[in-house]
Scaffold this motif. Structure first.
Motif, short mmCIF file in Angstrom:
data_model
loop_
_atom_site.label_atom_id
_atom_site.label_comp_id
_atom_site.label_asym_id
_atom_site.label_seq_id
_atom_site.Cartn_x
_atom_site.Cartn_y
_atom_site.Cartn_z
N TYR A 1 1.76 7.48 7.08
CA TYR A 1 0.64 6.57 7.39
C TYR A 1 -0.66 7.34 7.52
O TYR A 1 -1.69 6.95 6.97
CB TYR A 1 0.94 5.81 8.70
N LEU A 2 -0.63 8.46 8.25
CA LEU A 2 -1.84 9.23 8.51
C LEU A 2 -2.44 9.75 7.20
O LEU A 2 -3.66 9.78 7.02
CB LEU A 2 -1.51 10.40 9.44
N ALA A 3 -1.58 10.16 6.27
CA ALA A 3 -2.06 10.65 4.98
C ALA A 3 -2.75 9.54 4.20
O ALA A 3 -3.80 9.76 3.58
CB ALA A 3 -0.88 11.20 4.17
N VAL A 4 -2.19 8.34 4.23
CA VAL A 4 -2.75 7.22 3.46
C VAL A 4 -4.11 6.81 4.00
O VAL A 4 -5.08 6.66 3.24
CB VAL A 4 -1.77 6.03 3.45
N VAL A 5 -4.23 6.60 5.31
CA VAL A 5 -5.50 6.10 5.85
C VAL A 5 -6.61 7.14 5.79
O VAL A 5 -7.79 6.79 5.85
CB VAL A 5 -5.35 5.57 7.30
N ASN A 6 -6.25 8.42 5.67
CA ASN A 6 -7.28 9.46 5.58
C ASN A 6 -7.58 9.89 4.15
O ASN A 6 -8.39 10.81 3.94
CB ASN A 6 -6.86 10.69 6.39
N SER A 7 -6.98 9.22 3.16
CA SER A 7 -7.25 9.60 1.77
C SER A 7 -7.48 8.40 0.86
O SER A 7 -7.62 8.56 -0.34
CB SER A 7 -6.08 10.43 1.22
N THR A 8 -7.50 7.19 1.43
CA THR A 8 -7.79 5.99 0.65
C THR A 8 -8.77 5.11 1.43
O THR A 8 -9.03 5.37 2.61
CB THR A 8 -6.53 5.16 0.35
N SER A 9 -9.25 4.07 0.77
CA SER A 9 -10.15 3.13 1.43
C SER A 9 -9.41 1.89 1.94
O SER A 9 -10.03 0.92 2.34
CB SER A 9 -11.25 2.70 0.45
N ILE A 10 -8.09 1.93 1.93
CA ILE A 10 -7.28 0.77 2.30
C ILE A 10 -7.30 0.59 3.81
O ILE A 10 -6.93 1.50 4.56
CB ILE A 10 -5.83 0.92 1.80
#
Length: 509
Positions: free
Chosen positions: A120-129
């Motif tokens: 989760y942490l990787a996704v929210v810190n590398s996308t605009s989602i």
């Protein structure tokens, strides 16, 4: 500034991977080394669920081979994490002790909750989602999370992975009956979590199987852009790949373009997970995140320095990386942006162009990176600018958004614009293509007003007189180069405004 290198070793059930990062000036991490080893530790679990001696030897020998790579770098920190197979092994304490003694690398065995959290942490810190569901299918477990407004709401780890699910199939290419049995099993598993059903949000895939799914689909479509991160697919696209793979002879499966040979026997069960989960949550779309568990671990490390686990603005940070990488001048960027806003607002408020907030955001982003291709070659700046922006991952931008940014920032003239957009022509409506061209021409014009990067042009006053636009350009110093370039470029402004443009350069003193 001394370069800061960090390393992480990810001990998965199917593969083990070493990744080395360089910390950028802005604080973010840039991957500089990525070494993969197919260990398949899951296959070394015996009937008592202990990792066998052969499995422990495989683990140790792989770690020692990674140490040879580590010795090349002066590392600030090395982190070694293990996931499902080691976590689920009854002799995990023995495994950890032997590995640490034989390699000198401290091993951290992640809990189910930690593994899901880092994805989760990787996704929210590398996308605009802002809101979505993540899925990371490994060899021995599958992690899912649900986040809203970038905050983690729910997480869960299922005890099945791609290696365990392939046991549903007698052979690599499953029968229709075997596929239906696996589908029914997965539906039953996902429905044990009420928060997974009917969410109508993006489903974000993490990990090697998700990457392979996207690579196969891109090859099948002859996709013209480079990059996997933030690539978007839909239900029909996942089904198309699944139908293609299940129609092949077993010997042809490992030869599929985009499919890693070591995943040939597990890609079909992995795709079943993505497809079934997509249907369960009635997903808006499927998006790939190339950033996963390893990145999440280091985002947590960086948060200790930042004071927050979330980067405030992913896109701005990513654009700042480009500014740093290509030595762009912040002072010039802000000045061009100021001049651009003056012209943009006049065209908008006088009804000369139909413009909105989204259009300004596009132009503003492009103004940060306008003609960064000059870093490579001034004569072919537009070509380099377009190629670099269109084919480089920009965290926070989907692929189409990245292409729009590249088209505006690289604008030179109508002919070159048409050349750049030709492979992607069917991505846009005719009116959208015209809008992008006009925004590019606008930015090109204001960029010319600071051609020598001296900020000679201090302000612009614009008046409309019947079929004329009169620009009074207030300057300090010798404005000859700026006047020359602006006069050359104004014809593009005249075409978008459909009226004559007159430029009057005057002293602001």
């Amino acid at each position: 500034m001394k370069k800061q290198y960090y390393a992480i070793i990810d001990i998965g059930s199917n593969t083990m991977r070493l990744v080395i990062y360089l910390q950028e000036r802005g604080g973010r991490l840039k991957e500089v080394e990525n070494v993969k080893a197919v260990a398949r530790l899951r296959t070394f679990l015996d009937l008592n669920n202990n990792l066998s001696k052969a499995g422990i030897n495989k683990l140790v020998s792989t770690l020692n081979s990674f140490k040879d790579v580590l010795s090349v770098y002066q590392l600030k920190e090395v982190i070694c994490v293990a996931t499902a197979t080691i976590r689920q092994a009854n002799n995990k304490d023995v495994i950890k002790a032997i590995a640490e003694q034989e390699t000198g690398l401290p091993m951290r065995i992640l809990s189910e909750e930690e593994e899901a959290y880092y994805g989760y942490l990787a996704v929210v810190n590398s996308t605009s989602i802002e809101t979505g569901i993540t899925v990371d299918i490994g060899g021995g477990s599958t992690e899912v999370t649900y986040f809203e407004n970038r905050k983690l709401i729910q997480s869960h780890s299922f005890s099945f992975g791609a290696l365990t699910l392939k046991d549903f199939f007698a052979n690599e290419i499953p029968t229709d009956e075997e596929l239906e049995q696996l589908h029914s099993y997965l539906i039953a598993q996902f429905r044990t979590l009420p928060w997974l059903t009917e969410r109508d949000v993006p489903l974000i895939g993490i990990g090697g199987s998700a990457r392979n799914l996207v690579q196969i689909e891109q090859n099948m479509k002859e996709y013209p852009l480079a990059g996997l991160h933030q690539y978007k697919m839909y239900d029909k696209d996942i089904q198309m790949v699944n139908n293609y793979l299940t129609s092949l002879n077993p010997e042809k499966l490992p030869k599929v373009e985009g499919l890693s040979k070591d995943r040939a026997d597990i890609i079909i069960p992995a795709i079943q997970v993505f497809h079934t989960l997509y249907q369960t949550i009635q997903a808006e779309c499927f998006i790939l995140s190339r950033k996963g568990l390893r990145d999440g671990v280091f985002y947590e490390q960086l948060s200790k320095e930042m004071g927050s686990i979330l980067f405030p603005n992913v896109l701005e940070d990513s654009i700042q990386e480009l500014i740093n990488d290509y030595n762009l001048e912040p002072k010039q960027i802000m000045h061009v942006q100021y001049l651009t806003r003056k012209v943009f607002d006049f065209l908008k408020h006088n009804g000369i162009m139909h413009l909105d907030k989204n259009d300004w955001n596009l132009v503003k982003r492009a103004s940060y990176l306008c003609h960064l291709g000059e870093y490579i070659d001034a004569e072919s700046s537009a070509q380099h600018t377009f190629y670099l922006l269109a084919n480089r991952t920009i965290d926070g931008l989907m692929h189409k958004e990245r292409l729009m940014l590249a088209l505006i920032a690289s604008y030179k003239n109508k002919t070159v614009f048409k050349q750049f957009i030709q492979p992607y022509k069917n991505w846009f409506l005719k009116e959208e293509r015209r809008k992008l061209r006009h925004l590019g021409a606008l930015l090109k014009f204001t960029y010319c007003l600071d051609a020598t990067k001296r900020q000679v042009v201090k302000d612009i006053t614009i008046h409309r007189k019947k079929t004329e636009l009169i620009f009074t350009i207030h300057c300090v110093g010798d404005w000859t180069p700026e006047e020359y370039q602006a006069e050359k470029q104004k014809k593009h402004l005249e075409k978008l405004a459909k009226m004559e443009v007159k430029l009057h350069f005057i002293s602001a003193m």
